[in-house]
Design a protein around this motif. Sequence first.
Motif, short mmCIF file in Angstrom:
data_model
loop_
_atom_site.label_atom_id
_atom_site.label_comp_id
_atom_site.label_asym_id
_atom_site.label_seq_id
_atom_site.Cartn_x
_atom_site.Cartn_y
_atom_site.Cartn_z
N CYS A 65 0.79 -1.21 0.07
CA CYS A 65 -0.01 -0.08 -0.01
C CYS A 65 0.82 1.06 0.04
CB CYS A 65 -1.03 0.07 1.17
SG CYS A 65 -2.26 1.15 1.30
N THR A 90 -1.99 -1.16 -3.81
CA THR A 90 -3.07 -0.24 -3.47
C THR A 90 -2.60 1.22 -3.12
OG1 THR A 90 -3.48 -1.03 -1.34
CG2 THR A 90 -4.69 -2.07 -2.98
N THR A 92 -3.58 4.67 -0.64
CA THR A 92 -4.40 5.51 0.27
C THR A 92 -4.10 6.88 0.37
OG1 THR A 92 -5.19 5.42 2.56
CG2 THR A 92 -3.13 4.96 2.32
N SER A 94 -4.94 8.35 3.15
CA SER A 94 -4.82 8.58 4.53
C SER A 94 -3.72 8.53 5.32
CB SER A 94 -5.60 7.42 5.22
OG SER A 94 -7.12 7.34 4.96
N ALA A 118 1.74 4.42 4.79
CA ALA A 118 0.56 3.64 4.10
C ALA A 118 0.89 2.15 4.23
CB ALA A 118 0.70 4.03 2.68
N HIS A 121 -1.75 0.29 6.21
CA HIS A 121 -2.96 0.59 5.79
C HIS A 121 -3.05 -0.80 4.90
CE1 HIS A 121 -4.32 4.54 7.20
NE2 HIS A 121 -2.87 4.59 7.32
#
Length: 308
Positions: A65, A90, A92, A94, A118, A121
Motif C-alpha cells: 500500500c 493499492t 491510500t 490517509s 501507508a 494500511h
Amino acid sequence: MSSLGPARIVVIGSTMMDMISYMPRIPDTGETLIGDRFALGFGGKGANQAVMAGRLGADVWMVACLGTDVFGDMTIDNFHTAGIDTTYVTRTSSASSGVAPIWVEAGGDNRIVCVSGANAHLTSSQAIRAVESIPRVDVVVGQFEVPQDVTAAGFRAAKERGALTVLNPAPAAEISADLLSVTDWLMPNEVEFESLAGSAPTDAAIAELARRFGVNVVATLGEAGAAVLDGSGSVVRIAPPTTTAVDTTGAGDAFVGAFSYGLAAGLPPAAAARLGCACATSSVARAGTQSSFPQAAELEAALSWATA
C-alpha cells in the motif's frame, strides 16, 4: 536470466523511500555533524526483496500500500522498471508513503528509522485476494514492516495452495502464534535471532529455535555468511565470498530475495543460502539499497558460485 526452473513469487510487504546520509561517524546526542553526501533511493524490505528476486529471473507480484503522493508515484514507476507486477499495489490518501531516513558511517555500518505510513494500511483481504488470484505461486515472502495479521492471512492462503512461505522477522519483534503456524522458513539476522531466541545463533540455539517454533531456519550472520537448518536436522554454515564493505544497507534483503528465488526455482536450501550470500556480498560492495544489488554478469557469477 538463469537456467534454473521457473519461479513465481508473491511479496507481501513494505515500500519505503530511502533518504540516505553518508557521514564519517554517527553524531552524538545534540551534535550537528557535516555529512559527506546524500542519496534518495527506493527501499522497504518487501520492495527490496521483490526487486532482488526479479533480477534473478523470478516472476514477482508485489502486495503493498502506497500513499497518493509523489513518493508513491515514483515507487510504482520503479516497480515497472524492475519488472515487478503491481496489480495488487493499492493507494491510500490517509497516510504518506513509507519513508526510511538512513545514516551510513565510514566502514558501511548503518542506522535506519522506518516511518510506516501507508504500509500500515495494507489489509488481510488484499493479501488473500492476491495470493488466491495468481495462477501459480511457488513462494510467498513476508516481513514485519506491514501488520503481522496481513502477512498471516496471505501465508494461510499460500499454504492452502501448496506454496512455501518465507518470513523475514524484521525489524525485530515477537512473532504472533498465528503467523508462526503458517511459516515454513524463518530468516532472522543476528539481532533478530537473539531477540527471538535469547542467545547468539549457535548451532544448538538455531536447532532449538527451529524445534520450538516448528519452522526451518536460516540465520544471516553479516560478514560471517549464513547458517541453515532444514528438515535434515543439521546446521550448515556458509562463508560468503570476500569483499570490502562500503554500505551494508539492503544486504539482508538481497539475501532474502535471492534465497526465496532459489527455493522457488528448485534449489536445495543450502544452495539457495549460498545464492543469498553471493548476492548480499555483491550488494555491500556498493553504496545504496536496490541500486547496489547485483546485475547481469554478477548475477551469473552468483548463480554459478551457489550451484558449484
